[in-house]
Each structure stands twice: as C-alpha cells, then as structure tokens.
Design an enzyme around this catalytic site. Structure first.
Site, mmCIF file in Angstrom:
data_model
loop_
_atom_site.group_PDB
_atom_site.id
_atom_site.type_symbol
_atom_site.label_atom_id
_atom_site.label_comp_id
_atom_site.label_asym_id
_atom_site.label_seq_id
_atom_site.Cartn_x
_atom_site.Cartn_y
_atom_site.Cartn_z
ATOM 1 N N HIS A 46 6.259 1.019 -0.179
ATOM 2 C CA HIS A 46 5.737 -0.349 -0.268
ATOM 3 C C HIS A 46 6.687 -1.318 0.440
ATOM 4 O O HIS A 46 6.259 -2.143 1.253
ATOM 5 C CB HIS A 46 5.557 -0.736 -1.738
ATOM 6 C CG HIS A 46 5.127 -2.162 -1.950
ATOM 7 N ND1 HIS A 46 3.811 -2.535 -2.103
ATOM 8 C CD2 HIS A 46 5.843 -3.315 -2.023
ATOM 9 C CE1 HIS A 46 3.733 -3.840 -2.268
ATOM 10 N NE2 HIS A 46 4.961 -4.336 -2.222
ATOM 11 N N GLU A 47 7.979 -1.217 0.127
ATOM 12 C CA GLU A 47 8.944 -2.139 0.740
ATOM 13 C C GLU A 47 9.116 -1.850 2.227
ATOM 14 O O GLU A 47 9.271 -2.778 3.025
ATOM 15 C CB GLU A 47 10.289 -2.034 0.018
ATOM 16 C CG GLU A 47 10.248 -2.384 -1.465
ATOM 17 C CD GLU A 47 9.726 -3.782 -1.733
ATOM 18 O OE1 GLU A 47 9.895 -4.667 -0.871
ATOM 19 O OE2 GLU A 47 9.148 -3.997 -2.814
ATOM 20 N N CYS A 107 -1.935 -6.310 -0.141
ATOM 21 C CA CYS A 107 -3.334 -5.918 0.035
ATOM 22 C C CYS A 107 -4.167 -6.340 -1.164
ATOM 23 O O CYS A 107 -3.774 -6.115 -2.315
ATOM 24 C CB CYS A 107 -3.438 -4.404 0.234
ATOM 25 S SG CYS A 107 -5.137 -3.816 0.437
ATOM 26 N N CYS A 121 -5.111 -1.298 5.511
ATOM 27 C CA CYS A 121 -3.663 -1.211 5.714
ATOM 28 C C CYS A 121 -3.287 0.002 6.552
ATOM 29 O O CYS A 121 -2.297 -0.030 7.288
ATOM 30 C CB CYS A 121 -2.961 -1.181 4.364
ATOM 31 S SG CYS A 121 -3.134 -2.708 3.408
#
Length: 480
Positions: free
Chosen positions: A261-262, A272, A299
């Site tokens: 995620h990061e 999102c 994404c």
C-alpha cells in the site's frame, strides 16, 4: 457504534466505473487499447461488468469507516495520468529499497523480510527490491510517546521520514522503512500503519499491530526512557529485555499488504474508492484486515502504466509466491484483536477520539473467526489458509487471462455498459426497514450518516466531471 447489519454496499454505476478505468479522453482510450490484449481488457472489464466475479464491491460496515470519514472524489486513471506527467522522471531507477528499522537478523525477522522482499518483487513486477542493513530505532532522532497497550513506545513518523530522505541511495526509485515500532503522525492521532513524505519518494510502515504475540519473558510494560534518550545515546535500544514480535502466516500477509500500500503511494497511486482494493485507507485494525491483498482493475491499470508489466506474468509470480510461502510459514496464531485499540494518519491509522469496536471479518479474511484445530494453538491451522485462499483467487485470475477472447466478446460487454446513462454516479443500496418493522435509533443514525456522506461525495464528483466537460484544456495540477 453505528454498525451496518449486514454491511451496506457502496458502488458506482457501471458507466462511472468504465470511465474511471478506460477514461473519456480519446487519447487515453487508444492508450488502453494498445497497452492491453483482448484477454487483458476483458479481465479489466470486471471492474464495470454487472456479472463481475473476481473483484468485489465496497462494503460499509460502520458509520466511521474510512470511506465515509474521508469523502473525497476518487482518483480515476485520467487524473492519475495527468499527475504522472507532472512527476519528475526517474530514468534508470529500477530499485525499491526496504530499510529495516529496529529489526534483528534472527530467523523470525529474516523470514519476514524475505517474504516481504519476494512479495514486493512479484507485486511490482519489473522492479528489483533490495533490503538495506537494519538500523537501530534508537539511532534515529525522533519524538516518541508512551502507548496504552503493549505495542511499545510510539515513534513519530516525521523524524523517521527525514532520516530516510537524507540517507536514500542515489539509484533508489523509492525507499520504504519497515519497523515493528508503533507509529503516530501527530499528537491528534492514536496511531498510523504508515506514512509517506510527498515528493521525496520515502515512506515508513509499522507492523506492530500485526504481531501474533510477544515472546515469553518480555516485560508487560515497556519503559519509555530509552526512547526519550535515543538521540543522545545511539547505542540504546527501544526493545530492551529481549522483546521481539512473532508473526503468523496471516500476520505476514497483513505486513505485505501495508508495505505494498505504501509503496504504491510512493509510485504515485492515490487512495481507491472504486472497488475493494489494497489502496483503500484503513482507520482501524479491522479495516486493515478486511482490505484485499491486491489491486482493483482501476489501480491495476495505474500500476501497469508505471511499470509496463504483462498482467498474466504478474499474477503468475504472485501465485508462485503464495505456493512457496504457504508451505514455509508456520501458523503461530492470528494478529491480536483490537478490542481496546481506537480506530490514522492521512488514510490509515486512528485518531485518538475515534470510536472503536469489534467488526466482523470480511471476505477472504474470514479465517480470523475459524476455530483452531484440537490440540493446536490459536490460528495454527487457519493462518496459512489466508495465503492459500489468496492463491486460489490468483489461480482464477490466471485462468481468466489465459482465455482466448475476441473483439466481438469485448464489444458485447462494452455495448451493454455504453447503453446506460452517461454518468450514473451511484448504484449503492441503503437498507430500508420493511413494512411493519420500525427502524431502531442506531439504524436511523447510520442511515442518515450514510446518506449525508454519499450525497457529499456525489456532489464532489459531479462538480469535477462538469468542469472537465466544459473545458478542453488538460487537467490543472490542483485538479489532481
């Protein structure tokens, strides 16, 4: 807490989802056609197909979920593409660096770092992932504060991000710090899973809340004195008394999710709000556990635009990772429950005054609620199931991408969606009491909260869409 029983569906209409994925810009539509094969386009069309089976609609579990607490206009591919054009090019940089902070070289930490590195190389196919030597947490000057639980003293993300920025290798595309220390971004927040420094390609994430349990012999309460003197004594350690964390297979998946995620944020992807996705924010541990481990189609197109991989190759690499890791990581128990942990930084973590409470696990993380096998520790049998279940989903994706697809089949799917209204904003459903069934006070409050938040989100999206339609010029920087 205002909980949805059952959880409420939040979904944009098929036409809105298609515009988010493919775009209304003819140039970006041509880019989409040239970048993906027919099989890949039919796979990505799962985003807006009413009969989707691989990607799931967003669910709202409480009135305090991240989706409602951060009602911002979602980032479609067109907005992302415009922002990428403004980013500084990083030609020749193909390395992601992982910087362990306070992690040792014992088998537990080595196993976790190895799993993270191999998962990141599969997730970001085309990039090389390297682990830098671990640095003691005490050697990084940063603020700290005590915590109310056994997660240890919390470290302020600002000092860690400054350290990573100043020590970033010259060939690094981005650097992500990995730590077992709990983090907080400011005094107003209870904790955060991760944070990034905008424009500097550095970030940090914490695994403190994904640990199985503290090893025997660890102190019940950590002394904050080492953290307060860290800047003066580089030899001091924040993890005195031989304390370390162990991670179950399920906990390892959570660590992979928060790290990816990061890293996606460092590569330019925004949060999102289209479908269930690892790029959703999380305001509590329960929300973090419910996040799926992979990207939604919108994404996924963003990441493919940055890295240029083939979808089939990426899913095969991820599937191979699940097969390898499922057999090597023993189940040591699931992450601890967040019973008294308040539900963030910008998109993940917890404000100090946010309400909290147990939330039901979602979809693939239902293994959390499974009963342990007789004679085995908690989660010993169910922890590997989290990885195995993800492997089965990846196998279905691979099967879909290996199909022979014709342009006529694609045209039928797109034609059914194109026949709908131009901008069908919202297709979610709010629960309405049936005849003769009164709505309780909590249910009425949740219904009003959902209605207010969704109305605000629809207005934000409508204003942005109308402003684009009235102008032929490219997106301005402030629009992204």
């Amino acid at each position: 807490m205002l909980q949805c029983r059952p959880a409420q569906e939040f979904s944009f209409g098929p036409r809105a989802l298609k515009d988010a994925l493919v775009s209304m810009d003819p140039a970006l539509q041509r880019l989409y056609t040239s970048a993906f094969s027919p099989a890949e386009r039919l796979f990505l069309a799962e985003a807006y197909s009413p009969q989707r089976s691989l990607f799931c609609t967003l669910l709202i579990h409480t009135a305090f979920d991240w989706l409602l607490s951060r009602p911002e206009a979602p980032e479609d591919f067109e907005t992302f593409h415009a922002a990428q054009l403004a980013r500084r090019p990083a030609l020749g940089r193909k390395h992601i660096y992982l910087q362990p902070i306070g992690l040792s070289e014992d088998p537990v930490d080595g196993e976790l770092l190895g799993a993270l590195r191999s998962y990141a190389e599969a997730f970001f196919l085309g990039l090389q992932v390297r682990c830098l030597p671990s640095v003691p947490a005490a050697s990084i000057p940063c603020l700290s504060r005590p915590t109310q639980d056994r997660a240890g003293p919390q470290l302020h993300t600002g000092g860690i991000l400054s350290f990573l920025r100043d020590s970033k290798p010259g060939d690094a595309l981005c650097v992500l710090g990995l730590t077992r220390c709990d983090l907080y971004p400011c005094e107003a927040w209870g904790f955060t899973f991760g944070a990034v420094l905008p424009g500097q390609e550095v970030g940090v994430c914490s695994f403190a809340r994904f640990s199985g349990e503290l090893l025997q012999g660890a102190p019940r309460a950590l002394d904050l004195a080492p953290a307060q003197t860290a800047a003066d004594d580089p030899a001091a350690t924040l993890w005195d008394g031989g304390q370390s964390l162990c991670f179950s297979a399920l906990g390892t998946v959570q660590c992979c999710k928060v790290a990816c995620h990061e890293l996606c944020r460092l590569l330019g992807l925004g949060s999102c709000r289209w479908l269930r996705c690892v790029m959703q924010g999380a305001l509590s541990l329960d929300e973090a556990l419910r996040r799926p481990p992979d990207l939604c189609p919108v994404c996924l197109r963003k990441l493919q635009h940055v890295l240029g991989f083939k979808l089939l190759d990426r899913y095969k690499r991820l599937h191979a990772w699940t097969q390898a890791v499922a057999g090597t990581l023993p189940g040591r128990g699931p992450p601890p429950a967040s019973g008294n942990t308040p539900p963030s930084s910008a998109d993940s973590g917890s404000p100090c005054d946010s309400p909290s409470g147990p939330l039901p696990p979602d979809a693939w993380t239902h293994a959390l609620a499974a009963e342990p096998a007789p004679g085995r520790g908690p989660g010993a049998s169910v922890a590997p199931e989290a990885i195995t279940e993800h492997g089965r989903w990846l196998a279905r994706c691979i099967q879909a991408l290996e199909r022979e697809v014709t342009e006529e089949e694609l045209a039928r799917v797109d034609g059914a969606v194109d026949a709908q209204a131009r901008w069908e904003m919202f297709a979610g459903r709010l629960a309405v009491p049936g005849p003769g069934r009164a709505r309780g006070r909590a249910g009425g409050g949740l219904h009003r909260a959902l209605g207010d938040k969704l109305s605000f989100l629809r207005k934000r999206l409508s204003v942005r869409r109308l402003s684009r339609a009235g102008s032929s010029c490219p997106l301005k920087a402030e629009d992204s």
